[in-house]
Design an enzyme around this catalytic site. Structure first.
Site, PDB file in Angstrom:
ATOM      1  N   THR A 396      81.547  36.650  56.288  1.00  0.00           N
ATOM      2  CA  THR A 396      81.865  37.704  55.221  1.00  0.00           C
ATOM      3  C   THR A 396      82.187  37.182  53.727  1.00  0.00           C
ATOM      4  O   THR A 396      82.103  35.803  53.655  1.00  0.00           O
ATOM      5  CB  THR A 396      82.859  38.656  55.739  1.00  0.00           C
ATOM      6  OG1 THR A 396      82.698  38.976  57.021  1.00  0.00           O
ATOM      7  CG2 THR A 396      83.107  39.645  54.826  1.00  0.00           C
ATOM      8  N   THR A 414      79.576  42.023  54.632  1.00  0.00           N
ATOM      9  CA  THR A 414      79.591  41.198  55.886  1.00  0.00           C
ATOM     10  C   THR A 414      78.244  41.541  56.629  1.00  0.00           C
ATOM     11  O   THR A 414      77.745  42.638  56.431  1.00  0.00           O
ATOM     12  CB  THR A 414      80.826  41.600  56.606  1.00  0.00           C
ATOM     13  OG1 THR A 414      80.753  40.401  57.596  1.00  0.00           O
ATOM     14  CG2 THR A 414      80.724  42.906  57.173  1.00  0.00           C
ATOM     15  N   ASN A 416      78.895  40.308  59.770  1.00  0.00           N
ATOM     16  CA  ASN A 416      79.919  39.780  60.859  1.00  0.00           C
ATOM     17  C   ASN A 416      79.887  38.199  60.843  1.00  0.00           C
ATOM     18  O   ASN A 416      80.114  37.610  59.995  1.00  0.00           O
ATOM     19  CB  ASN A 416      79.630  40.695  62.088  1.00  0.00           C
ATOM     20  CG  ASN A 416      80.877  40.371  63.164  1.00  0.00           C
ATOM     21  OD1 ASN A 416      81.827  40.344  62.752  1.00  0.00           O
ATOM     22  ND2 ASN A 416      80.341  40.961  64.341  1.00  0.00           N
ATOM     23  N   ASP A 438      82.160  44.257  66.746  1.00  0.00           N
ATOM     24  CA  ASP A 438      83.258  44.913  66.083  1.00  0.00           C
ATOM     25  C   ASP A 438      83.937  46.134  66.980  1.00  0.00           C
ATOM     26  O   ASP A 438      84.775  46.627  66.512  1.00  0.00           O
ATOM     27  CB  ASP A 438      83.264  45.025  64.531  1.00  0.00           C
ATOM     28  CG  ASP A 438      83.609  43.735  63.778  1.00  0.00           C
ATOM     29  OD1 ASP A 438      83.776  42.718  64.485  1.00  0.00           O
ATOM     30  OD2 ASP A 438      83.468  43.901  62.614  1.00  0.00           O
ATOM     31  N   SER A 467      86.676  47.956  60.913  1.00  0.00           N
ATOM     32  CA  SER A 467      86.524  46.518  60.139  1.00  0.00           C
ATOM     33  C   SER A 467      87.923  46.182  59.780  1.00  0.00           C
ATOM     34  O   SER A 467      88.887  46.844  59.737  1.00  0.00           O
ATOM     35  CB  SER A 467      85.535  46.918  58.949  1.00  0.00           C
ATOM     36  OG  SER A 467      85.592  45.819  57.725  1.00  0.00           O
ATOM     37  N   SER A 468      88.028  44.808  59.343  1.00  0.00           N
ATOM     38  CA  SER A 468      89.439  44.343  58.747  1.00  0.00           C
ATOM     39  C   SER A 468      89.001  44.173  57.144  1.00  0.00           C
ATOM     40  O   SER A 468      90.037  43.860  56.613  1.00  0.00           O
ATOM     41  CB  SER A 468      89.702  43.057  59.249  1.00  0.00           C
ATOM     42  OG  SER A 468      89.733  43.117  60.706  1.00  0.00           O
ATOM     43  N   GLY A 487      87.353  36.871  56.415  1.00  0.00           N
ATOM     44  CA  GLY A 487      88.250  36.106  57.266  1.00  0.00           C
ATOM     45  C   GLY A 487      88.583  36.661  58.472  1.00  0.00           C
ATOM     46  O   GLY A 487      89.643  36.579  58.987  1.00  0.00           O
ATOM     47  N   GLY A 488      87.887  37.827  58.783  1.00  0.00           N
ATOM     48  CA  GLY A 488      88.106  38.859  60.041  1.00  0.00           C
ATOM     49  C   GLY A 488      89.576  39.123  59.869  1.00  0.00           C
ATOM     50  O   GLY A 488      89.991  39.768  58.797  1.00  0.00           O
TER      51      GLY A 488
HETATM   52  N1  GLY Z   1      82.852  42.008  60.699  1.00  0.00           N
HETATM   53  C1  GLY Z   1      84.111  41.672  60.360  1.00  0.00           C
HETATM   54  C2  GLY Z   1      85.142  42.877  59.745  1.00  0.00           C
HETATM   55  O1  GLY Z   1      84.483  43.807  59.389  1.00  0.00           O
HETATM   56  O2  GLY Z   1      86.199  43.074  59.963  1.00  0.00           O
END
Ligand code: GLY
Length: 589
Positions: A396, A414, A416, A438, A467-468, A487-488
């Protein structure tokens, strides 16, 4: 995550001592290198008079070519939104391992003329024919290959629609002008970064499964070299189609037909109707007050803003500054633990799922969570009702922009995991995301990141996956910051730490450089970034309290812009862990 060799090659001598500051002291060791970088890129700040004026703009992104593309667009008369389009599409070309046209983004926009903050949801969505069976092996176990690699892993991209929407509603320039730098980079080529070269090499087996991926990423039969020129004419042609026809250039007509043909030929389910029905959505951001600052952050389908708000609400009445360091870390970690417990339990696509947002965002709910924190003892995650969360991903990209008029964009984008699905959709040159992973794809089964699905995040045709990503603004009376990072799940604690650092008076360079700390409920351990200067006795005290401490490799790639309005000074900084980024402040007339 960045290799140590690249980190070391970036090291420069420190330029000045840093103030000794209380609850973020563990971040200090990275500051010296960061300040050196920062002073080159974003100008010295304490020892010299401010060099900025109200006609100064600031951009921080993960790639120098993308930051420069943003400034080029401002120089054409564009605003922060036009610059964001140039940065995002340039990153699609020069940092395809992290984001791109074949992926999605979440962004906050601040419109200086109206004072309005708004949120653009360009998250990918599931194709209508999504089926759990496609992500299962014959024995019923999850098939991690189909959820991560190839066209079944790809949601319908959101980035092109979101950028076209932003240009139309909030930009000053035609989309065609903002796309020029990316088209030029794709056609004329650029020196690929070490990170891109390493990503291609590491993903070689997957990329070589697909002819269009092979010809894009192994143009002469082998991976590109940092010293060579990398071109992407396929993506250049798709960007030109968007320049001519806006979002329709991507979602309808020849590009759409080519992508659907390629996806179907490789076993995917996309249809022309899936593409034609994709729409970016404008949503109201989450807003809250903390320590006299307004925090503006991402609503669902991000879980990040809700989690950050929960953490800040838990901490709001706690006087962190008067505590010893072990207790400060204890309270930060316990706030993280409780917010992450809720993270995947309740949240999903707001157009599909009813979420108890009033409860999660309520100070009264936070009161209850705070009261459950034991003053000198870690709460074991196992003592709390259980949910699973995913491990941090290191992919990301995020960038932050403030233009000369005070318009702001905070965008996290992102595909992913690194290089997404590895699948390039035929001659479109578009590298597709693997965002389907996700979703909680297989009920009751952990996905590739350890996520055990709740129904709120189950995959349904037309639905967006949780998403994060947590693009944020922090707005005080005299100072404001544009903040975000990849960073997830660690995005959430990175943004949380950055908000606290900014409120503590740190500038952009200091915020990006500070050492990071992360806890995400499960696994029940505290990750403390390697090189932190937390004293041994503080770590021992934390262990006595019951914490498992993990000396973790660096994570994140933060890009921050700070505007100190009282001193009329903007600072921009790219994460010192990333050798390719650029935070830059420049007068624009
Ligand atoms: N693909 C990572 C996020 O959206 O959290």
């Amino acid at each position: 995550m960045f290799d140590q060799d690249t980190l070391q090659s970036r090291a420069k001598p420190a330029c000045r001592a840093m103030p000794d500051h209380h609850y973020l002291r563990w971040y200090r060791p990275m500051l010296a290198a960061a300040i050196a970088t920062f002073s080159v890129l974003a100008y010295a700040q304490d020892d010299t008079p401010p060099r900025t004026t109200t006609t100064t703009a600031a951009i921080a992104s993960a790639n120098v070519l993308a930051t420069e593309a943003g400034f080029e667009t401002l120089a054409q008369g564009g605003n922060a939104v036009d610059a964001a389009i140039a940065v995002a599409t340039s990153l699609s070309v020069v940092q395809p391992e992290a984001s791109g046209l074949g992926g999605g983004f979440l962004a906050l926009i601040h419109d200086a003329a109206t004072g309005k903050d708004t949120f653009i949801d360009s998250r990918e969505m599931a194709p209508q024919a999504v089926s759990e069976a496609d992500y299962l092996n014959a024995d019923g176990t999850p098939n991690r290959d189909t959820s991560l690699n190839g066209p079944l892993a790809a949601g319908i991209p959101g980035m092109p629609a979101g950028l076209a929407y932003m240009a139309e509603k909030y930009g000053k320039l035609p989309l065609a002008v903002s796309l020029r730098p990316a088209i030029r980079l794709a056609d004329e080529g650029f020196h690929p970064s070490g990170a891109l070269v390493r990503s291609i090499t590491r993903k070689e087996e997957v990329l070589r499964r697909y002819p269009a991926s092979t010809s894009k990423f192994f143009p002469d039969g082998k991976a590109p070299q940092e010293t060579g020129i990398f071109r992407d004419p396929g993506q250049g042609a798709t960007l030109k189609a968007m320049a001519e026809r806006g979002a329709d250039g991507f979602y309808k007509g020849p590009v759409a037909k080519e992508m659907v043909k390629a996806v179907k030929a490789a076993g995917g389910t996309w249809t022309l109707a899936d593409l034609a029905s994709y729409q970016a959505k404008e949503r109201a951001p989450i807003e809250l007050d903390y320590a006299g600052y307004k925090i503006v952050t991402a609503p669902p389908p991000s879980s990040g803003g809700v989690a950050v708000a929960e953490m800040l609400n838990i901490l709001a009445p706690i006087d962190l500054k008067s505590m010893d360091e072990a207790h400060r870390i204890h309270y930060l970690v316990e706030a993280m633990r409780r917010a992450f417990r809720d993270h995947n339990e309740y949240l999903g696509d707001p157009d599909f799922v009813k979420m108890p947002l009033n409860m999660l965002l309520s100070p009264y709910y936070a009161d209850g969570l705070r009261q459950s924190i034991l003053p000198g003892q870690a709460t074991k995650s196992a003592w709390l009702p259980s949910v699973a969360v995913k491990d941090p991903g290191m992919h990301t990209t995020h960038f932050s922009i403030i233009d000369k008029d005070g318009n702001m964009v905070s965008m996290t984008a992102t595909v992913n995991t690194t290089l997404g699905s590895g699948f390039v959709a035929g001659s479109s040159g578009v590298l597709l995301n693997n965002e389907m992973d996700d979703f909680a794809l297989v009920a009751g089964q952990p996905n590739a990141f350890g996520l055990i699905g709740g129904s709120a995040n189950a995959a349904v045709g037309g639905k967006r996956m949780l998403s994060s990503m947590t693009p944020s603004f922090v707005v005080g009376k005299d100072r404001l910051a544009v903040i975000g990072s990849p960073g997830g799940s660690t995005i959430i604690t990175q943004v949380f730490g950055a908000i606290l650092a900014f409120i503590d008076g740190k500038d952009a360079g200091q915020i990006t450089a500070q050492k990071r700390i992360h806890h995400q409920f499960m696994p029940d351990r505290v990750d403390i970034e390697k090189g932190s200067d937390i004293p041994a006795d503080v770590l021992a005290k934390l262990e006595e309290m019951g914490y498992e401490i993990n000396d973790a490799d660096s994570w994140g790639n933060m890009n921050v812009v700070v505007w100190d309005r009282a001193r009329n000074l903007k600072t921009a900084a790219s994460d010192p862990r990333n050798p390719n980024g650029l935070g830059k402040v420049e007068a624009v007339h």
